[in-house]
Design a protein around this motif. Structure first.
Motif, PDB file in Angstrom:
ATOM      1  N   LEU A  58       0.715   5.447 123.199  1.00 50.07           N
ATOM      2  CA  LEU A  58       0.616   4.474 124.280  1.00 50.07           C
ATOM      3  C   LEU A  58      -0.578   4.768 125.184  1.00 50.07           C
ATOM      4  CD1 LEU A  58       4.320   3.903 125.367  1.00 50.07           C
ATOM      5  CD2 LEU A  58       2.859   2.439 123.974  1.00 50.07           C
ATOM      6  N   LEU A  59      -0.815   6.041 125.439  1.00 51.18           N
ATOM      7  CA  LEU A  59      -1.932   6.403 126.306  1.00 51.18           C
ATOM      8  C   LEU A  59      -3.277   6.181 125.619  1.00 51.18           C
ATOM      9  CD1 LEU A  59      -0.413   9.593 127.945  1.00 51.18           C
ATOM     10  CD2 LEU A  59      -0.638   7.311 128.966  1.00 51.18           C
ATOM     11  N   GLN A  60      -3.319   6.332 124.309  1.00 50.67           N
ATOM     12  CA  GLN A  60      -4.556   6.103 123.563  1.00 50.67           C
ATOM     13  C   GLN A  60      -4.847   4.609 123.408  1.00 50.67           C
ATOM     14  OE1 GLN A  60      -3.867   8.256 119.934  1.00 50.67           O
ATOM     15  NE2 GLN A  60      -4.640  10.178 120.762  1.00 50.67           N
ATOM     16  N   GLU A  61      -3.811   3.818 123.273  1.00 48.38           N
ATOM     17  CA  GLU A  61      -3.952   2.359 123.111  1.00 48.38           C
ATOM     18  C   GLU A  61      -3.933   1.695 124.479  1.00 48.38           C
ATOM     19  OE1 GLU A  61      -4.220   0.410 120.325  1.00 48.38           O
ATOM     20  OE2 GLU A  61      -4.253   2.107 118.970  1.00 48.38           O
ATOM     21  N   ASN A  62      -4.811   2.106 125.365  1.00 49.79           N
ATOM     22  CA  ASN A  62      -4.757   1.629 126.749  1.00 49.79           C
ATOM     23  C   ASN A  62      -5.699   0.466 127.024  1.00 49.79           C
ATOM     24  OD1 ASN A  62      -7.135   3.000 126.615  1.00 49.79           O
ATOM     25  ND2 ASN A  62      -6.812   4.241 128.419  1.00 49.79           N
ATOM     26  N   SER A  63      -5.961  -0.339 126.016  1.00 50.55           N
ATOM     27  CA  SER A  63      -6.828  -1.501 126.171  1.00 50.55           C
ATOM     28  C   SER A  63      -6.160  -2.719 125.547  1.00 50.55           C
ATOM     29  CB  SER A  63      -8.171  -1.249 125.489  1.00 50.55           C
ATOM     30  OG  SER A  63      -8.919  -2.435 125.465  1.00 50.55           O
ATOM     31  N   LEU A  64      -6.356  -3.843 126.180  1.00 51.78           N
ATOM     32  CA  LEU A  64      -5.804  -5.088 125.641  1.00 51.78           C
ATOM     33  C   LEU A  64      -6.780  -5.803 124.714  1.00 51.78           C
ATOM     34  CD1 LEU A  64      -4.112  -6.482 128.863  1.00 51.78           C
ATOM     35  CD2 LEU A  64      -3.030  -5.278 126.961  1.00 51.78           C
ATOM     36  N   SER A  65      -7.967  -5.238 124.552  1.00 51.72           N
ATOM     37  CA  SER A  65      -8.991  -5.914 123.747  1.00 51.72           C
ATOM     38  C   SER A  65      -8.556  -6.107 122.291  1.00 51.72           C
ATOM     39  CB  SER A  65     -10.312  -5.162 123.813  1.00 51.72           C
ATOM     40  OG  SER A  65     -10.179  -3.863 123.286  1.00 51.72           O
TER      41      SER A  65
END
Length: 90
Positions: A58-65
């Motif tokens: 979750l912390l690594q996937e911290n972008s909505l792009s």
């Protein structure tokens, strides 16, 4: 479900995988998928709902792009994304 809420829910499903059993408890615990997105490491760990590996994801996937193309595809192709929180959920 509002579009902005749906974006964060798609992010959460994308980060943890669609079959992850912690998605509903996480959203219920934090109050929204957006709140999960905004949570820091300590808050995620204190929830007691996630493994250390899931917190890291979750912390690594911290972008909505990475979610924008999914949302655009669904809108362009008239694909409805139903969620557990929708009024018309079975």
């Amino acid at each position: 479900m509002e579009q902005s809420s749906l974006v964060y829910l798609v992010w959460l499903v994308h980060a943890l995988s669609p079959a992850n059993r912690q998605i509903i408890p996480l959203v219920n615990h934090f109050g929204s998928a957006e709140a999960v997105f905004e949570a820091n490491e300590l808050q995620l760990n204190r929830s007691g709902l996630l493994s250390a590996d899931a917190v890291r994801k979750l912390l690594q996937e911290n972008s909505l792009s990475c979610i924008e193309p999914i949302i655009e595809y669904c809108e362009t192709n008239d694909v409805h994304m139903g969620t557990y929180w929708d009024e018309d959920y079975p």
